[in-house]
Design a protein around this motif. Structure first.
Motif, PDB file in Angstrom:
ATOM      1  N   UNK A   4     -34.402  30.664 -21.883  1.00 54.29           N
ATOM      2  CA  UNK A   4     -33.056  31.392 -22.424  1.00 54.29           C
ATOM      3  C   UNK A   4     -32.211  30.390 -23.290  1.00 54.29           C
ATOM      4  N   UNK A   5     -32.847  29.140 -23.309  1.00 52.55           N
ATOM      5  CA  UNK A   5     -32.084  28.256 -24.271  1.00 52.55           C
ATOM      6  C   UNK A   5     -32.791  28.120 -25.636  1.00 52.55           C
ATOM      7  N   UNK A   6     -33.947  28.784 -25.771  1.00 54.36           N
ATOM      8  CA  UNK A   6     -34.597  28.539 -26.947  1.00 54.36           C
ATOM      9  C   UNK A   6     -33.798  29.386 -28.265  1.00 54.36           C
ATOM     10  N   UNK A   7     -33.906  28.542 -29.260  1.00 55.68           N
ATOM     11  CA  UNK A   7     -33.231  29.173 -30.459  1.00 55.68           C
ATOM     12  C   UNK A   7     -33.583  30.695 -30.625  1.00 55.68           C
ATOM     13  N   UNK A   8     -32.806  31.326 -31.054  1.00 53.19           N
ATOM     14  CA  UNK A   8     -32.922  32.990 -31.535  1.00 53.19           C
ATOM     15  C   UNK A   8     -33.235  33.839 -30.111  1.00 53.19           C
ATOM     16  N   UNK A   9     -32.913  33.112 -29.162  1.00 56.82           N
ATOM     17  CA  UNK A   9     -33.129  34.015 -27.822  1.00 56.82           C
ATOM     18  C   UNK A   9     -32.427  35.554 -27.801  1.00 56.82           C
ATOM     19  N   UNK A  10     -33.119  36.576 -27.904  1.00 53.97           N
ATOM     20  CA  UNK A  10     -32.491  37.864 -28.299  1.00 53.97           C
ATOM     21  C   UNK A  10     -31.648  38.241 -27.137  1.00 53.97           C
ATOM     22  N   UNK A  11     -31.662  37.670 -26.103  1.00 50.87           N
ATOM     23  CA  UNK A  11     -30.961  38.086 -24.766  1.00 50.87           C
ATOM     24  C   UNK A  11     -29.640  37.358 -24.753  1.00 50.87           C
ATOM     25  N   UNK A  12     -29.367  36.400 -25.816  1.00 53.22           N
ATOM     26  CA  UNK A  12     -28.110  35.544 -25.961  1.00 53.22           C
ATOM     27  C   UNK A  12     -26.984  36.612 -26.519  1.00 53.22           C
ATOM     28  N   UNK A  13     -25.725  36.718 -25.946  1.00 51.65           N
ATOM     29  CA  UNK A  13     -24.841  37.502 -26.303  1.00 51.65           C
ATOM     30  C   UNK A  13     -23.871  36.545 -27.527  1.00 51.65           C
ATOM     31  N   UNK A  14     -23.696  37.302 -28.503  1.00 50.63           N
ATOM     32  CA  UNK A  14     -22.974  36.331 -29.624  1.00 50.63           C
ATOM     33  C   UNK A  14     -21.640  37.361 -29.745  1.00 50.63           C
ATOM     34  N   UNK A  15     -20.658  36.611 -29.889  1.00 44.96           N
ATOM     35  CA  UNK A  15     -19.462  37.412 -29.998  1.00 44.96           C
ATOM     36  C   UNK A  15     -18.932  37.086 -31.471  1.00 44.96           C
ATOM     37  N   UNK A  16     -18.963  38.471 -31.804  1.00 42.76           N
ATOM     38  CA  UNK A  16     -18.638  38.613 -33.288  1.00 42.76           C
ATOM     39  C   UNK A  16     -16.845  38.821 -33.693  1.00 42.76           C
ATOM     40  N   UNK A  17     -16.816  38.282 -34.896  1.00 45.49           N
ATOM     41  CA  UNK A  17     -15.293  38.427 -35.298  1.00 45.49           C
ATOM     42  C   UNK A  17     -15.066  40.028 -35.352  1.00 45.49           C
ATOM     43  N   UNK A  18     -13.791  40.012 -34.962  1.00 46.15           N
ATOM     44  CA  UNK A  18     -13.336  41.653 -34.761  1.00 46.15           C
ATOM     45  C   UNK A  18     -13.269  42.005 -36.283  1.00 46.15           C
ATOM     46  N   UNK A  19     -13.064  41.163 -37.180  1.00 49.98           N
ATOM     47  CA  UNK A  19     -12.987  41.671 -38.587  1.00 49.98           C
ATOM     48  C   UNK A  19     -14.315  42.342 -39.147  1.00 49.98           C
ATOM     49  N   UNK A  20     -15.439  41.581 -38.611  1.00 52.27           N
ATOM     50  CA  UNK A  20     -16.535  42.020 -39.004  1.00 52.27           C
ATOM     51  C   UNK A  20     -17.098  43.206 -38.322  1.00 52.27           C
ATOM     52  N   UNK A  21     -16.514  43.556 -37.039  1.00 49.92           N
ATOM     53  CA  UNK A  21     -16.871  44.785 -36.416  1.00 49.92           C
ATOM     54  C   UNK A  21     -16.179  46.008 -37.312  1.00 49.92           C
ATOM     55  N   UNK A  22     -14.902  45.555 -37.516  1.00 48.65           N
ATOM     56  CA  UNK A  22     -14.065  46.635 -38.314  1.00 48.65           C
ATOM     57  C   UNK A  22     -14.970  47.052 -39.578  1.00 48.65           C
ATOM     58  N   UNK A  23     -15.199  46.126 -40.305  1.00 50.09           N
ATOM     59  CA  UNK A  23     -16.193  45.921 -41.679  1.00 50.09           C
ATOM     60  C   UNK A  23     -17.283  47.163 -41.366  1.00 50.09           C
ATOM     61  N   UNK A  24     -18.111  46.919 -40.317  1.00 53.99           N
ATOM     62  CA  UNK A  24     -19.063  47.744 -40.031  1.00 53.99           C
ATOM     63  C   UNK A  24     -18.792  49.063 -39.669  1.00 53.99           C
ATOM     64  N   UNK A  25     -17.574  49.300 -38.957  1.00 45.20           N
ATOM     65  CA  UNK A  25     -17.271  50.694 -38.737  1.00 45.20           C
ATOM     66  C   UNK A  25     -16.699  51.434 -39.953  1.00 45.20           C
TER      67      UNK A  25
END
Length: 243
Positions: A4-25
């Motif tokens: 789970x510590x390996x780089x690029x772990x697909x299970x790792x939860x990454x918190x995105x900036x709110x503005x990025x999420x608004x942009x996507x929407x």
């Protein structure tokens, strides 16, 4: 090291900036046609309520969209969705492309090579698809260039128009926009307009030959003529410090 510590772990939860999420929407709303080109964007307050975020996140997302050319922000007015085209998208990378060419001289050689490959394909398409009107337009541009032999700047401008007109025969907006962008990037490194001196007649003869071969639908010969034309003229494009 744990898996789970390996780089690029697909299970790792990454918190995105709110503005990025608004942009996507917002991008999804435009892509789906819910907010079509020309329409105003919802107000900042409406977006804050719709997405449950604060004003900073909305403003940052809108500014990002403006920077990307998706919307236009005008002072005192609502932002509006832009109509996108291949040309408008490619033109937005002009400054970045010019910076790349200026900072890395080798990229200019790469651009020349790319142009040779691209225009070889374009002239082949033109030889297969050109109408009588296309051929006449090309002949008119050659005639216009001939009248401009004592005006180097106008001569170069018409040279660009000639090559763009060949691309237009394809009726493919992406190919046309690519041609326009590539020539914009290349001609800023034209090695001083005085380099044209003594080459005008040769350029005109080569253009006339290319048009004749397009009209004759001789694709292979048209490609060879275009490649010879570009190989001869490529030394005209140089970085300023090399002139």
């Amino acid at each position: 090291m744990k898996l789970s510590d390996q780089p690029g772990d697909p299970d790792k939860i990454v918190r995105r900036k709110l503005s990025d999420q608004v942009f996507d929407r917002l991008r999804d709303l435009i892509a789906s046609g819910e907010i079509p080109p020309g329409d105003p964007m919802p107000s900042e307050r409406d977006l804050m309520e719709r997405f449950g975020v604060g004003r900073p996140a909305v403003r940052e997302a809108l500014q990002h969209m403006h920077t990307m050319g998706l919307i236009t922000i005008s002072h005192g007015e609502r932002s509006r969705v832009n109509a996108l085209s291949a040309d408008s998208v490619l033109s937005r990378v002009d400054d970045v492309a010019r910076m790349l060419l200026s900072s890395e001289p080798a990229q200019l050689e790469h651009l020349k090579q790319a142009r040779r490959m691209f225009e070889s394909g374009m002239v082949r398409v033109a030889a297969a698809q050109a109408t009588a009107e296309d051929v006449q337009d090309l002949r008119d541009l050659v005639a216009e260039q001939r009248r401009q032999m004592r005006d180097p700047a106008a001569f170069v401008t018409t040279d660009i128009a000639f090559h763009n007109r060949i691309a237009q025969v394809s009726a493919n907006p992406i190919l046309i926009a690519t041609s326009q962008s590539m020539l914009r990037w290349l001609f800023q490194y034209h090695g001083g307009l005085l380099h044209w001196s003594g080459n005008e007649d040769t350029t005109l003869q080569e253009h006339e030959t290319i048009v004749d071969l397009i009209a004759a639908r001789d694709a292979d010969a048209a490609v060879q003529a275009m490649q010879a034309h570009l190989d001869r003229s490529k030394q005209l494009y140089q970085h300023p410090e090399r002139n």
